[in-house]
Design a protein around this motif. Sequence first.
Motif, PDB file in Angstrom:
ATOM      1  N   MET A  18      96.491  45.882  11.495  1.00 14.55           N
ATOM      2  CA  MET A  18      96.057  44.600  12.066  1.00 14.55           C
ATOM      3  C   MET A  18      94.541  44.419  11.982  1.00 14.55           C
ATOM      4  N   ASP A  19      94.142  43.180  11.728  1.00  7.77           N
ATOM      5  CA  ASP A  19      92.735  42.783  11.762  1.00  7.77           C
ATOM      6  C   ASP A  19      92.321  42.531  13.216  1.00  7.77           C
ATOM      7  N   ILE A  20      91.025  42.435  13.478  1.00  5.18           N
ATOM      8  CA  ILE A  20      90.535  42.120  14.824  1.00  5.18           C
ATOM      9  C   ILE A  20      90.308  40.620  14.974  1.00  5.18           C
ATOM     10  N   PHE A  21      89.557  40.024  14.034  1.00  2.95           N
ATOM     11  CA  PHE A  21      89.156  38.630  14.176  1.00  2.95           C
ATOM     12  C   PHE A  21      90.181  37.722  13.516  1.00  2.95           C
ATOM     13  N   MET A  22      91.005  37.055  14.347  1.00  2.00           N
ATOM     14  CA  MET A  22      92.040  36.149  13.866  1.00  2.00           C
ATOM     15  C   MET A  22      92.109  34.936  14.784  1.00  2.00           C
ATOM     16  N   PRO A  23      92.548  33.788  14.258  1.00  2.00           N
ATOM     17  CA  PRO A  23      92.680  32.597  15.107  1.00  2.00           C
ATOM     18  C   PRO A  23      93.812  32.760  16.118  1.00  2.00           C
ATOM     19  N   GLU A  24      93.724  31.971  17.196  1.00  2.00           N
ATOM     20  CA  GLU A  24      94.748  31.922  18.255  1.00  2.00           C
ATOM     21  C   GLU A  24      94.778  33.194  19.097  1.00  2.00           C
ATOM     22  N   GLN A  25      94.931  34.349  18.456  1.00  2.00           N
ATOM     23  CA  GLN A  25      94.877  35.610  19.205  1.00  2.00           C
ATOM     24  C   GLN A  25      94.435  36.729  18.283  1.00  2.00           C
ATOM     25  N   GLY A  26      93.353  37.410  18.668  1.00  2.00           N
ATOM     26  CA  GLY A  26      92.792  38.466  17.842  1.00  2.00           C
ATOM     27  C   GLY A  26      93.455  39.814  18.074  1.00  2.00           C
ATOM     28  N   GLY A  27      92.927  40.821  17.373  1.00  2.00           N
ATOM     29  CA  GLY A  27      93.525  42.141  17.404  1.00  2.00           C
ATOM     30  C   GLY A  27      93.382  42.868  18.720  1.00  2.00           C
ATOM     31  N   ILE A  28      92.240  42.698  19.418  1.00  2.00           N
ATOM     32  CA  ILE A  28      92.031  43.424  20.665  1.00  2.00           C
ATOM     33  C   ILE A  28      93.019  42.972  21.733  1.00  2.00           C
ATOM     34  N   GLU A  29      93.156  41.657  21.917  1.00  2.00           N
ATOM     35  CA  GLU A  29      94.119  41.146  22.894  1.00  2.00           C
ATOM     36  C   GLU A  29      95.548  41.517  22.492  1.00  2.00           C
ATOM     37  N   SER A  30      95.823  41.506  21.205  1.00  2.00           N
ATOM     38  CA  SER A  30      97.164  41.880  20.739  1.00  2.00           C
ATOM     39  C   SER A  30      97.458  43.340  21.057  1.00  2.00           C
TER      40      SER A  30
END
Length: 234
Positions: free
Chosen positions: A55-67
Motif C-alpha cells: 500500500m501507498d501512503i498518500f492517496m485520495p479519500e483515505q491514505g495509507g496511515i489511516e488505512s
Amino acid sequence: MKTIRVLLVEDDPMVREVNRQFIERVEGFEVIDMAANGIKGIEKIKELSPDLVIMDIFMPEQGGIESLRQIRYNNLEVDCFMVTAANDVQTIQQILHLGVYDYIMKPFTFERIEQTLLNYRLFKEKMESAEDVTQQELDEIMGQTKHMNLEPEPVQTFSQELPKGFNRSTLAKVLQYLKQLDDGASADDVAAGIGVARVTARRYLDFMEKNQMIHVDILYGSVGRPVNQYFFEE
C-alpha cells in the motif's frame, strides 16, 4: 508453499501497473486485486482476505496511515508492506508503530522488492510449519524482517556541476527509476514513479539525454501524438 495472494493499494494507475508486474515476476506471488484508495482497500481486504497488502501512503479519500490504523483496529489478519515516496522520520515512525513487515521507498529497483518478497515468503513458511519454537528459532524468523533499507540504492550520477534549479537527489531518483525498467518510461511514468510534477520529470530527462546519461526513442501509436520513451544508458 501455497501462492501468496497480494492486494495492491495505490492511486496512480501507472505505478500500480509497474508494481503489479514487479510482484508477479517473483515466483509464488499473485496480485488478486487492486484498489485506488484506502477505503476501497479496506473493503477488498474484508471481501478477499489477502495474505499481503502492499500500500501507498498518500492517496485520495483515505491514505495509507489511516488505512493501517483501521486494519489493526478491526483485527484484520493481513500483513502489510508500505511502498511510498514519503521519507520524513515522523511518517516512518508512524508506519513502523502500526506494524508493517517492510517500508520501501520510491523509487526502488525490482531487486529490492524481490528480496523483500522472498524474505516474506520464507517468514511465512517458517511460521506456518511450526507449532512451537525455541528462542533461537524465533530470532531467526524475526530476523527476516530486519533487512529494511530506508534509503534509495546509490546510483552513479552526473559528476559535473548541475544547472541552477537541479539537485542531485532528484537526478539520482530519475536514474534509479529508469535503471529498473527494461522497457523504459515516458515523462508521465517517471513523474508518477518518483512523485514529482511532469514538467520537472521532463526537465531532468531532457538534461540527462543531452548529457548521454540516458537515451530516448520516439514511439508512434495508432492514434495521438508520438511519445518519448526514455531508457537508462548502460
